[in-house]
Design a protein around this motif. Sequence first.
Motif, PDB file in Angstrom:
ATOM      1  N   ARG A   1       0.659  -0.799  -0.098  1.00 53.42           N
ATOM      2  CA  ARG A   1       0.474   0.157  -0.028  1.00 53.42           C
ATOM      3  C   ARG A   1       0.970   1.643  -0.198  1.00 53.42           C
ATOM      4  NH1 ARG A   1      -5.594  -1.176   2.608  1.00 53.42           N
ATOM      5  NH2 ARG A   1      -5.878  -3.641   2.022  1.00 53.42           N
ATOM      6  N   ARG A   2       2.384   1.185  -0.942  1.00 53.09           N
ATOM      7  CA  ARG A   2       2.926   2.398  -0.280  1.00 53.09           C
ATOM      8  C   ARG A   2       3.497   2.745  -1.940  1.00 53.09           C
ATOM      9  NH1 ARG A   2       0.989   5.442   2.519  1.00 53.09           N
ATOM     10  NH2 ARG A   2       1.055   4.474   5.164  1.00 53.09           N
ATOM     11  N   ALA A   3       3.868   1.508  -2.607  1.00 56.42           N
ATOM     12  CA  ALA A   3       4.305   2.477  -4.196  1.00 56.42           C
ATOM     13  C   ALA A   3       3.345   0.831  -5.017  1.00 56.42           C
ATOM     14  CB  ALA A   3       5.482   1.913  -4.287  1.00 56.42           C
ATOM     15  N   ALA A   4       3.622   1.515  -6.242  1.00 60.43           N
ATOM     16  CA  ALA A   4       2.920   0.249  -8.080  1.00 60.43           C
ATOM     17  C   ALA A   4       3.692  -0.883  -7.255  1.00 60.43           C
ATOM     18  CB  ALA A   4       2.555   1.392  -8.893  1.00 60.43           C
ATOM     19  N   ILE A   5       3.320  -1.658  -7.967  1.00 57.32           N
ATOM     20  CA  ILE A   5       3.688  -2.786  -8.005  1.00 57.32           C
ATOM     21  C   ILE A   5       4.383  -2.488  -9.485  1.00 57.32           C
ATOM     22  CG2 ILE A   5       4.051  -5.257  -8.840  1.00 57.32           C
ATOM     23  CD1 ILE A   5       0.617  -4.859  -7.654  1.00 57.32           C
ATOM     24  N   PRO A   6       5.926  -3.330  -9.294  1.00 60.58           N
ATOM     25  CA  PRO A   6       7.487  -3.229 -10.954  1.00 60.58           C
ATOM     26  C   PRO A   6       6.679  -4.104 -11.375  1.00 60.58           C
ATOM     27  CG  PRO A   6       8.284  -3.378  -8.593  1.00 60.58           C
ATOM     28  CD  PRO A   6       6.791  -3.613  -7.887  1.00 60.58           C
ATOM     29  N   GLY A   7       6.537  -3.882 -12.780  1.00 62.16           N
ATOM     30  CA  GLY A   7       5.982  -4.948 -14.086  1.00 62.16           C
ATOM     31  C   GLY A   7       4.723  -4.233 -13.921  1.00 62.16           C
ATOM     32  N   MET A   8       4.123  -3.065 -13.568  1.00 64.19           N
ATOM     33  CA  MET A   8       2.804  -3.179 -13.875  1.00 64.19           C
ATOM     34  C   MET A   8       2.953  -2.843 -15.050  1.00 64.19           C
ATOM     35  SD  MET A   8      -0.213  -3.651 -13.022  1.00 64.19           S
ATOM     36  CE  MET A   8      -0.715  -3.504 -11.927  1.00 64.19           C
ATOM     37  N   ALA A   9       3.444  -1.801 -15.725  1.00 60.75           N
ATOM     38  CA  ALA A   9       3.664  -1.296 -17.244  1.00 60.75           C
ATOM     39  C   ALA A   9       3.614  -2.657 -18.277  1.00 60.75           C
ATOM     40  CB  ALA A   9       4.494  -0.189 -17.279  1.00 60.75           C
ATOM     41  N   HIS A  10       3.999  -3.560 -18.195  1.00 65.23           N
ATOM     42  CA  HIS A  10       4.359  -4.398 -19.227  1.00 65.23           C
ATOM     43  C   HIS A  10       3.112  -5.266 -19.085  1.00 65.23           C
ATOM     44  CE1 HIS A  10       6.144  -8.409 -20.625  1.00 65.23           C
ATOM     45  NE2 HIS A  10       5.250  -8.966 -19.704  1.00 65.23           N
TER      46      HIS A  10
ATOM     47  N   ASP B   1       1.020 -26.099  -4.697  1.00 65.84           N
ATOM     48  CA  ASP B   1      -0.199 -25.044  -3.195  1.00 65.84           C
ATOM     49  C   ASP B   1      -0.974 -25.827  -3.582  1.00 65.84           C
ATOM     50  OD1 ASP B   1       2.807 -26.564  -1.978  1.00 65.84           O
ATOM     51  OD2 ASP B   1       2.366 -23.638  -2.081  1.00 65.84           O
ATOM     52  N   GLY B   2      -1.240 -25.907  -5.317  1.00 72.00           N
ATOM     53  CA  GLY B   2      -2.857 -25.418  -5.755  1.00 72.00           C
ATOM     54  C   GLY B   2      -3.328 -24.573  -6.607  1.00 72.00           C
ATOM     55  N   LEU B   3      -4.388 -23.196  -6.837  1.00 67.14           N
ATOM     56  CA  LEU B   3      -4.010 -21.637  -7.348  1.00 67.14           C
ATOM     57  C   LEU B   3      -3.388 -20.657  -6.071  1.00 67.14           C
ATOM     58  CD1 LEU B   3      -7.511 -22.968  -9.364  1.00 67.14           C
ATOM     59  CD2 LEU B   3      -5.262 -23.447 -10.454  1.00 67.14           C
ATOM     60  N   ARG B   4      -3.295 -19.820  -7.246  1.00 66.15           N
ATOM     61  CA  ARG B   4      -2.755 -18.778  -7.214  1.00 66.15           C
ATOM     62  C   ARG B   4      -3.414 -17.586  -7.974  1.00 66.15           C
ATOM     63  NH1 ARG B   4       3.111 -17.799  -6.722  1.00 66.15           N
ATOM     64  NH2 ARG B   4       2.691 -16.455  -5.564  1.00 66.15           N
ATOM     65  N   HIS B   5      -3.160 -16.673  -7.447  1.00 65.27           N
ATOM     66  CA  HIS B   5      -3.674 -15.757  -8.363  1.00 65.27           C
ATOM     67  C   HIS B   5      -2.519 -15.172 -10.033  1.00 65.27           C
ATOM     68  CE1 HIS B   5      -7.388 -15.549  -6.363  1.00 65.27           C
ATOM     69  NE2 HIS B   5      -8.156 -15.181  -7.226  1.00 65.27           N
ATOM     70  N   VAL B   6      -2.813 -14.165 -10.784  1.00 65.20           N
ATOM     71  CA  VAL B   6      -1.733 -14.134 -11.706  1.00 65.20           C
ATOM     72  C   VAL B   6      -0.990 -12.583 -10.827  1.00 65.20           C
ATOM     73  CG1 VAL B   6      -0.802 -12.374 -13.666  1.00 65.20           C
ATOM     74  CG2 VAL B   6      -2.172 -14.771 -13.844  1.00 65.20           C
ATOM     75  N   ILE B   7      -2.320 -11.623 -10.289  1.00 62.59           N
ATOM     76  CA  ILE B   7      -1.029 -10.989  -9.799  1.00 62.59           C
ATOM     77  C   ILE B   7      -0.366 -10.960  -9.035  1.00 62.59           C
ATOM     78  CG2 ILE B   7      -3.071 -10.546  -7.707  1.00 62.59           C
ATOM     79  CD1 ILE B   7      -2.739  -7.085  -8.264  1.00 62.59           C
ATOM     80  N   ASP B   8      -0.310 -12.465  -7.780  1.00 61.39           N
ATOM     81  CA  ASP B   8       0.824 -12.878  -7.141  1.00 61.39           C
ATOM     82  C   ASP B   8       2.371 -12.585  -8.094  1.00 61.39           C
ATOM     83  OD1 ASP B   8      -1.090 -12.583  -5.108  1.00 61.39           O
ATOM     84  OD2 ASP B   8      -1.688 -14.951  -4.989  1.00 61.39           O
ATOM     85  N   LEU B   9       2.140 -13.488  -8.741  1.00 62.20           N
ATOM     86  CA  LEU B   9       3.848 -13.469  -9.588  1.00 62.20           C
ATOM     87  C   LEU B   9       4.484 -12.044 -10.227  1.00 62.20           C
ATOM     88  CD1 LEU B   9       1.915 -16.234 -12.558  1.00 62.20           C
ATOM     89  CD2 LEU B   9       3.133 -16.697 -10.131  1.00 62.20           C
ATOM     90  N   LEU B  10       3.399 -11.576 -10.653  1.00 60.62           N
ATOM     91  CA  LEU B  10       3.842 -10.154 -10.425  1.00 60.62           C
ATOM     92  C   LEU B  10       4.367  -9.227  -9.485  1.00 60.62           C
ATOM     93  CD1 LEU B  10       3.893  -7.942 -12.710  1.00 60.62           C
ATOM     94  CD2 LEU B  10       1.890  -6.699 -12.146  1.00 60.62           C
TER      95      LEU B  10
ATOM     96  N   MET C   1       8.637 -12.951 -13.472  1.00 54.51           N
ATOM     97  CA  MET C   1       7.811 -12.589 -14.861  1.00 54.51           C
ATOM     98  C   MET C   1       7.518 -13.930 -16.251  1.00 54.51           C
ATOM     99  SD  MET C   1       7.156  -9.430 -13.932  1.00 54.51           S
ATOM    100  CE  MET C   1       7.222  -8.445 -16.419  1.00 54.51           C
ATOM    101  N   ASP C   2       8.076 -14.795 -15.770  1.00 52.74           N
ATOM    102  CA  ASP C   2       7.991 -15.424 -16.625  1.00 52.74           C
ATOM    103  C   ASP C   2       7.213 -16.339 -16.440  1.00 52.74           C
ATOM    104  OD1 ASP C   2      11.019 -15.452 -18.025  1.00 52.74           O
ATOM    105  OD2 ASP C   2      11.468 -16.624 -16.547  1.00 52.74           O
ATOM    106  N   ARG C   3       6.254 -16.648 -15.279  1.00 53.62           N
ATOM    107  CA  ARG C   3       5.380 -17.115 -15.671  1.00 53.62           C
ATOM    108  C   ARG C   3       4.306 -16.763 -15.749  1.00 53.62           C
ATOM    109  NH1 ARG C   3       4.180 -20.180  -9.660  1.00 53.62           N
ATOM    110  NH2 ARG C   3       2.671 -20.773 -11.268  1.00 53.62           N
ATOM    111  N   LEU C   4       4.474 -15.271 -15.586  1.00 53.22           N
ATOM    112  CA  LEU C   4       2.837 -14.227 -15.834  1.00 53.22           C
ATOM    113  C   LEU C   4       2.980 -14.255 -17.041  1.00 53.22           C
ATOM    114  CD1 LEU C   4       2.462 -11.329 -13.966  1.00 53.22           C
ATOM    115  CD2 LEU C   4       3.130 -10.359 -16.421  1.00 53.22           C
ATOM    116  N   ASP C   5       4.138 -14.256 -18.113  1.00 54.72           N
ATOM    117  CA  ASP C   5       4.240 -14.366 -19.072  1.00 54.72           C
ATOM    118  C   ASP C   5       3.826 -15.380 -20.564  1.00 54.72           C
ATOM    119  OD1 ASP C   5       4.788 -11.565 -19.485  1.00 54.72           O
ATOM    120  OD2 ASP C   5       6.819 -12.484 -19.800  1.00 54.72           O
TER     121      ASP C   5
END
Length: 146
Positions: free
Chosen positions: A78-87, A112-121, A126-130
Amino acid sequence: MMGIEQMGPLEEKAARLIKTGDWADIYPGLTLLDIKDAAILLCLPQTVILQWIGEGKLLALRNSAHQFRIPVDTLMDRRAAIPGMAHVINEICKGYHNLAWLFLIQPVPDEDGLRHVIDLLKEGDMDRLDQAALIWHERLETGPLS
């Protein structure tokens, strides 16, 4: 301005999301900040918040009144934008912030199951995100938006 019949699948879905602007049904419990509140939280002038939105460094959803709303979940501690958001916004979602949010909340398989893409970011994976982006784009082109 292009008509709906000239739009590709990504543009068409983004247009529908902008028109409805009702994120509560898509993501219950979502906390959204307006520009003023985001500026206070990030200790930045509102002009910088708007600049970051325009550059795709900060994700902002548009509601039905075309006002920007920033999901708190897209801020690191809650203090800065997530790096990689522009990508995500500019490359994966072609500048469509609303589609970027839908992409970020998609579940992806994990050990361990399912996660959200935002967690990868947030973790900088970035490899798994892509990889998730490739799968998501295939689903957007061929199937219903979920």
